[in-house]
Design a protein around this motif. Sequence first.
Motif, PDB file in Angstrom:
ATOM      1  N   CYS A 140       0.809  -1.241   0.000  1.00  0.00           N
ATOM      2  CA  CYS A 140       0.000   0.000   0.000  1.00  0.00           C
ATOM      3  C   CYS A 140       0.831   1.274   0.000  1.00  0.00           C
ATOM      4  CB  CYS A 140      -0.925  -0.033   1.229  1.00  0.00           C
ATOM      5  SG  CYS A 140      -2.212  -1.293   1.124  1.00  0.00           S
ATOM      6  N   PRO A 141       1.965   1.349   0.689  1.00  0.00           N
ATOM      7  CA  PRO A 141       2.747   2.597   0.621  1.00  0.00           C
ATOM      8  C   PRO A 141       3.184   2.954  -0.802  1.00  0.00           C
ATOM      9  CG  PRO A 141       3.431   1.280   2.494  1.00  0.00           C
ATOM     10  CD  PRO A 141       2.515   0.411   1.700  1.00  0.00           C
ATOM     11  N   LEU A 150       1.625   2.225  -3.588  1.00  0.00           N
ATOM     12  CA  LEU A 150       0.460   2.727  -4.323  1.00  0.00           C
ATOM     13  C   LEU A 150       0.096   4.131  -3.902  1.00  0.00           C
ATOM     14  CD1 LEU A 150      -1.798   2.179  -6.315  1.00  0.00           C
ATOM     15  CD2 LEU A 150      -3.127   1.137  -4.449  1.00  0.00           C
ATOM     16  N   GLN A 151       0.206   4.420  -2.606  1.00  0.00           N
ATOM     17  CA  GLN A 151      -0.090   5.769  -2.131  1.00  0.00           C
ATOM     18  C   GLN A 151       0.922   6.779  -2.666  1.00  0.00           C
ATOM     19  OE1 GLN A 151      -2.744   6.551  -0.470  1.00  0.00           O
ATOM     20  NE2 GLN A 151      -2.223   8.757  -0.287  1.00  0.00           N
ATOM     21  N   ALA A 152       2.173   6.358  -2.728  1.00  0.00           N
ATOM     22  CA  ALA A 152       3.201   7.252  -3.287  1.00  0.00           C
ATOM     23  C   ALA A 152       2.947   7.531  -4.767  1.00  0.00           C
ATOM     24  CB  ALA A 152       4.572   6.634  -3.089  1.00  0.00           C
ATOM     25  N   ARG A 153       2.498   6.502  -5.478  1.00  0.00           N
ATOM     26  CA  ARG A 153       2.197   6.734  -6.903  1.00  0.00           C
ATOM     27  C   ARG A 153       1.041   7.716  -7.071  1.00  0.00           C
ATOM     28  NH1 ARG A 153       3.103   4.936 -11.851  1.00  0.00           N
ATOM     29  NH2 ARG A 153       1.367   4.755 -13.345  1.00  0.00           N
ATOM     30  N   ARG A 154       0.013   7.561  -6.236  1.00  0.00           N
ATOM     31  CA  ARG A 154      -1.121   8.487  -6.314  1.00  0.00           C
ATOM     32  C   ARG A 154      -0.691   9.924  -6.039  1.00  0.00           C
ATOM     33  NH1 ARG A 154      -5.574   4.966  -2.888  1.00  0.00           N
ATOM     34  NH2 ARG A 154      -5.988   3.364  -4.507  1.00  0.00           N
ATOM     35  N   GLU A 155       0.147  10.101  -5.020  1.00  0.00           N
ATOM     36  CA  GLU A 155       0.615  11.454  -4.704  1.00  0.00           C
ATOM     37  C   GLU A 155       1.500  12.008  -5.815  1.00  0.00           C
ATOM     38  OE1 GLU A 155       2.496  11.253  -0.960  1.00  0.00           O
ATOM     39  OE2 GLU A 155       0.626  10.910   0.186  1.00  0.00           O
TER      40      GLU A 155
END
Length: 323
Positions: A139-140, A142-147
């Motif tokens: 999950c980290p 994926l969250q970094a990609r979104r940001e």
Amino acid sequence: MIRVRPALLLAVVATGTAVSMSVLAGWQRGGWLAERLVWVAIGVVLVTGAHLLPALCRSAPLSGRLVAFVLWLGCMAAASYGHATFFLLSQSHAGEVRVSAVPIVAIPTHRELTDVMADRASVMAKRARADARRCTRDCPALQARRESLAARLDALDAEVADVRRYQGFEDSNAGRRDAARDDPVTARLATFCGIAETRLDLFAGLAFAAVLEGVACLLWWVALIPQAQESSVTDRHRGTHDVTVETAQVTTLTQSVAPSTVQSTVPPVVLPTVTLPESDIARLRRDIESGAVKPTVAGIRNYFGCSQAKASALRRQLADLTA
């Protein structure tokens, strides 16, 4: 010999101006040097013909004047066309000079708006796919990609704003250059009349050309008046003045020698007979009747040794007495 008069000077100036315009217009039309020289020669011939044909053909027969009139119309049309070409080219050159004087705002190099919007659309698609993914593991990341996609989207939005601002500067520069290129009077008059500026430029050029050609024709017509007409008018005035002076002298002499009636007791004294001088008209009439003088202006001039004006006046007086 034509005397130098103001009309002649103005005619020379008008023709010189028209010839200069035709030379510049012909030079702009040709491509090769030989073509330019031929165009210049054609313009000079047409301009001088338009200016001088009316004055030179005024004493020609009727058929000659009709032919000259048709040719004059052709010369006027061709000369006006050449002058209109000069006016339009000169306005174009003047517009280029005004445009070069307009300050240009420095705009940084930037990408086209379509390219930036294409990148933004691609980033938005990637972010939408990242947001749609559910976090099962890692999950980290994926969250970094979104940001990361969100930050890139913000950067593209800022770039879009900059590109649009730069396009506004470019449009402003183009507007100022276009306004400087147009003639200010023509632009305002076209707006007032509701017609296109190009059409108004053409009409104005033709109007200026027609006025210049008409003024030049009139000035040459006045400047090339035959000298015989001027001499006849001058002689008529001089003859009238000479006859008036001679009549006044004869009247004064008659009054000075006229006998006065005096009432006196003294026996009348016989005065010597005073012979009045014979007038020129009476002497001329007597000598013409005797055949000593020919009844022509030249004969009267040789007989009296006077000017031609006075001889003409005496000849007219003699004709009036005879009639």
